[in-house]
Design an enzyme around this catalytic site. Sequence first.
Site, PDB file in Angstrom:
ATOM      1  N   PHE A 284       0.849  -1.197   0.000  1.00 56.65           N
ATOM      2  CA  PHE A 284       0.000   0.000   0.000  1.00 56.65           C
ATOM      3  C   PHE A 284       0.884   1.246   0.000  1.00 56.65           C
ATOM      4  O   PHE A 284       1.760   1.411   0.853  1.00 56.65           O
ATOM      5  CB  PHE A 284      -0.949  -0.020   1.195  1.00 56.65           C
ATOM      6  CG  PHE A 284      -1.947  -1.125   1.094  1.00 56.65           C
ATOM      7  CD1 PHE A 284      -3.128  -0.926   0.391  1.00 56.65           C
ATOM      8  CD2 PHE A 284      -1.695  -2.369   1.645  1.00 56.65           C
ATOM      9  CE1 PHE A 284      -4.045  -1.951   0.278  1.00 56.65           C
ATOM     10  CE2 PHE A 284      -2.605  -3.391   1.518  1.00 56.65           C
ATOM     11  CZ  PHE A 284      -3.784  -3.188   0.831  1.00 56.65           C
ATOM     12  N   GLY A 324       4.242  -8.821   6.488  1.00 50.92           N
ATOM     13  CA  GLY A 324       4.765  -7.895   7.489  1.00 50.92           C
ATOM     14  C   GLY A 324       4.411  -6.475   7.116  1.00 50.92           C
ATOM     15  O   GLY A 324       4.416  -6.113   5.922  1.00 50.92           O
ATOM     16  N   GLY A 325       4.119  -5.626   8.116  1.00 53.34           N
ATOM     17  CA  GLY A 325       3.759  -4.247   7.833  1.00 53.34           C
ATOM     18  C   GLY A 325       2.530  -4.180   6.947  1.00 53.34           C
ATOM     19  O   GLY A 325       1.483  -4.741   7.257  1.00 53.34           O
ATOM     20  N   ASP A 326       2.645  -3.457   5.798  1.00 54.43           N
ATOM     21  CA  ASP A 326       1.535  -3.350   4.853  1.00 54.43           C
ATOM     22  C   ASP A 326       1.746  -4.210   3.623  1.00 54.43           C
ATOM     23  O   ASP A 326       1.164  -3.968   2.575  1.00 54.43           O
ATOM     24  CB  ASP A 326       1.352  -1.884   4.435  1.00 54.43           C
ATOM     25  CG  ASP A 326       2.585  -1.324   3.739  1.00 54.43           C
ATOM     26  OD1 ASP A 326       3.689  -1.904   3.927  1.00 54.43           O
ATOM     27  OD2 ASP A 326       2.464  -0.329   3.012  1.00 54.43           O
ATOM     28  N   GLU A 327       2.589  -5.239   3.709  1.00 54.01           N
ATOM     29  CA  GLU A 327       2.888  -6.114   2.580  1.00 54.01           C
ATOM     30  C   GLU A 327       2.087  -7.406   2.691  1.00 54.01           C
ATOM     31  O   GLU A 327       2.094  -8.080   3.722  1.00 54.01           O
ATOM     32  CB  GLU A 327       4.383  -6.440   2.530  1.00 54.01           C
ATOM     33  CG  GLU A 327       5.245  -5.206   2.259  1.00 54.01           C
ATOM     34  CD  GLU A 327       6.720  -5.562   2.196  1.00 54.01           C
ATOM     35  OE1 GLU A 327       7.075  -6.700   2.587  1.00 54.01           O
ATOM     36  OE2 GLU A 327       7.526  -4.715   1.775  1.00 54.01           O
TER      37      GLU A 327
END
Length: 420
Positions: A284, A324-327
């Site tokens: 994103f 992980g994160g926005d992935e």
Amino acid sequence: MSLDRTLPTIRQVLANVHFRVTLIAVGLAGITVLLTGIVAVRGYAQHNLELVAKSASYTVEAALVFGDTVAAAEGIAPLAANEDVAELTVHDANGRLMAGWRRNDQGPTRLIEHAVAAMLFSEPITAEVRHQGGVIGQIRLRADARGLVRFIGQGLAGMIICLLVTAALSYFLARRFQQKIVNPLRAIAETAHAVRARRAFGLRAPRAEIDEIDSLGQDFNALLEELETWQAHIRSEHESLAHRATHDALTGLANRASFEAQIARAAADATAAEGWFAILYLDFDRFKEINDTHGHAGGDAVLVEVAARIKRRLRPGDAAARLGGDEFAILLASCAGRSEAERAAAAIAITMADPVALPGGGTVDAGLSIGIAVFPENGRTVEALMHHADAAMYGQKQTGQAETVRNAPIPIRPIQNQPG
């Protein structure tokens, strides 16, 4: 420690005990009755022989008075022959033998009869011959044990028959008694074996007709209930730990390690079947801005909604993960080629175009970049495929355009592209 021999069963032990107890009880009872009978018959025979001797003294009285030995012998012969007499002799007052009679029967039991007579009637039976108040002679009589031996033989036969009948009845009753003990114990043992071998904690031992065995079975069932509850708790904990170890706590999607394992399995299956599959790598563009503006709660809400939209787009056999994160990443199983992967990426981009509602109110738009890697065109290993998809995603993010396929742009993001 192993045993060199097979242990006996409870049924065998009880059967042996019952047989021995029956044998001993009936044997002792039979021997006691037989000995009592022998003593009683011996007393009766003793009294009868004394009467025979007394009768013989009356018979030979006249013969002794007149010194007629022939008459004395003829008088005692029929009397002795009809009674259990082995030998009968008549003596005068001076002890001189006047007449005598001896049984000369022969047979296989004669030695036994002599032995029994010698043991039970060791001393001869005597009776005085009197005439006009004076003693004129003496009768001496030795017993014959024919009748007593017959009694002993009949007693032994009766005891054996009684023993056999009692043993048969005892066996029948013992079998019924053993079933009430052995069957419930065997059921408990079989249940315990099944629980140990198959972990069948749902089994239960049946009720028993004996209080102690029934209490044992109910206690065993209570233990099984506790074990079943414990097993269910352990299984639930294991499943929970396994899920947490392979899934993202926030979105419920698979984590990176689980996703890479799925890719490895898909690669092995595709290699064996000479098939295709694809990986979509999603990122994103405005997630940092959303976090900075709306806080972590807003960022988490966006991630959860994105994960829900991805799940709705999955086909049977596909898989999705939060790396992980926005992935995020999607495994498109049984993909026919790059064109099908590009159509799937475009459909997912359209799904993500709708604004995402925030917990505190309002909505946000999140720009989406997607990279594609196709097996085996872009690699045959997990590392190669993930690296290619990641590089393609970053290439799109930097150019703000869709990944090109044969130098032709593919409209993957229908929303306005903003730099991340």
